[in-house]
Design a protein around this motif. Sequence first.
Motif, short mmCIF file in Angstrom:
data_model
loop_
_atom_site.label_atom_id
_atom_site.label_comp_id
_atom_site.label_asym_id
_atom_site.label_seq_id
_atom_site.Cartn_x
_atom_site.Cartn_y
_atom_site.Cartn_z
N UNK A 114 1.03 -1.18 -0.17
CA UNK A 114 0.08 0.28 0.08
C UNK A 114 0.70 1.52 -0.36
N UNK A 115 2.30 0.84 -0.75
CA UNK A 115 2.49 2.16 -0.12
C UNK A 115 4.11 1.76 -1.40
N UNK A 116 5.22 2.78 -1.71
CA UNK A 116 6.22 2.99 -2.37
C UNK A 116 6.86 1.53 -2.41
N UNK A 117 7.37 1.31 -0.62
CA UNK A 117 8.13 0.02 0.32
C UNK A 117 7.34 -0.79 0.03
N UNK A 118 8.35 -2.12 0.35
CA UNK A 118 7.11 -3.74 0.12
C UNK A 118 6.87 -3.88 0.67
N UNK A 119 6.23 -4.83 1.29
CA UNK A 119 5.17 -5.68 2.65
C UNK A 119 6.28 -6.69 2.62
N UNK A 120 6.56 -6.48 4.12
CA UNK A 120 6.96 -7.98 4.83
C UNK A 120 5.74 -8.86 4.66
N UNK A 121 6.11 -10.16 5.52
CA UNK A 121 5.25 -11.69 5.13
C UNK A 121 5.90 -12.37 6.04
N UNK A 122 4.53 -12.68 6.87
CA UNK A 122 4.97 -14.13 8.04
C UNK A 122 4.59 -15.25 7.22
N UNK A 123 3.85 -15.35 6.17
CA UNK A 123 3.60 -16.31 5.65
C UNK A 123 4.54 -17.08 4.30
N UNK A 124 5.13 -15.69 3.08
CA UNK A 124 5.65 -15.96 2.26
C UNK A 124 7.01 -15.90 2.93
N UNK A 125 7.34 -14.86 3.99
CA UNK A 125 9.10 -14.92 4.74
C UNK A 125 9.64 -13.64 3.82
N UNK A 126 9.09 -12.88 3.30
CA UNK A 126 9.58 -11.46 2.44
C UNK A 126 9.69 -10.31 3.61
N UNK A 127 10.83 -9.48 3.02
CA UNK A 127 11.39 -8.48 4.37
C UNK A 127 10.64 -7.45 3.98
N UNK A 128 10.78 -6.44 4.25
CA UNK A 128 10.04 -5.03 4.81
C UNK A 128 10.81 -4.12 2.99
N UNK A 129 11.69 -4.44 2.99
CA UNK A 129 12.79 -4.28 1.39
C UNK A 129 12.46 -5.02 0.45
N UNK A 130 11.69 -6.07 -0.14
CA UNK A 130 11.83 -7.33 -0.16
C UNK A 130 11.70 -7.12 -2.09
N UNK A 131 11.85 -5.78 -2.40
CA UNK A 131 11.66 -5.21 -3.54
C UNK A 131 13.11 -4.34 -4.03
N UNK A 132 13.22 -4.36 -3.32
CA UNK A 132 14.71 -3.30 -3.59
C UNK A 132 15.67 -3.63 -4.61
#
Length: 370
Positions: A114-132
């Motif tokens: 919902x913002x320009x930053x990524x989205x962390x998830x305990x389901x997939x395991x990605x961090x908040x900056x996964x899209x860097x």
Amino acid sequence: MVRSSGVSRRVFSWMNLALLFGAAGCGGPLEPGTEGALDAQAQALSYPSGATRTVVSRRVVYLNGSGAFQAAAGFEHFRAAGASDLVLNNIRIAEVDAPSAREALVVMSAGQKISSSGHSSGVTGQSSNWDASCDGVSCPNVTLDGRSLAMKLDSLGWFPRGRTYLSVVNDSNFDHLFDSDTKQRIVNGFSGWLQAQVRPETRSIYLAGSSRGGCLMMRLAQALRANTALDGIDIYVSSFDGVCRNSQGELGTSDSKINNPVRPFGTLYGAWATDLNAQFPRRHRLNLFHVVGGQEVAPATGIRAFSGYAGASVPSTGTNLDWGWYKQTWVKWKHKEIGNPYTDPSASEQAQAVADTIDAHLTWLDARLP
């Protein structure tokens, strides 16, 4: 499908011990008059973390060297379903394991970015900056946390190693504000892509998602179960505070709110009611589990999770549900805490939040897999 390994039924002995010694459930302060509304819930076994993995997340549609949009290899079904290329360009999926033999298909989705930053998830395991690391074609260095549902399940081996197709949807772009037609085209794209992974030996499909990802996986399960050609396949779905848009009647949600019976005192946690029996008329070999808190995702927006109900009228306050094919558990946690219990709860409450969310889904799945 026969599981190759796993924690198996040890969880129940641990749960019994927890009850004997008075371990706390998921409770929290109840609203007046709701004491005893829910059965006591035991803390699930803490499942071991898996290995941290680094994967490549690809755009399903990308700009080629000529500046024209092009479907990525293996993801052609998304474009064929008719959503615009601008929408599809933001959908990014990592195929973690893609063996030729596929007894099981496992797909997990993070919530909406919902913002320009990524989205962390305990389901997939990605961090908040996964899209860097993302460029116009892919995101080549996405790290998946070993504590996540995806990596815990991978380490347990309940779905056979080397014969399980595993993908994580880092961004489904299943935007809450999209019109109904665009959303349906996205669902159709996911459905066509996933069904293309089915092989003659496929016996199980497991879908999991948080927030908007939870709604997407529920709608995907609708599409899969409606296809009689897949009747020989068991479908399992885990939803973590899944959010569907009630103003569009998405997943049958209405403007009737069911209050969370274990909501923290002074909060208005609750969920939009849906008659899931009507949403899933074909329930053969279907298993759904929804953990719901119902905190409003953003203040004064009306964006909140769904809740199933049964009967002629919508109850004002919910209860835990177990209809055999559908299970629902209410929890006290905030929306982001349900989506990622490793980063958002306080340190003192993290273990219980994990037990009520990630591990609760593993316990449920363990009890249902053959």
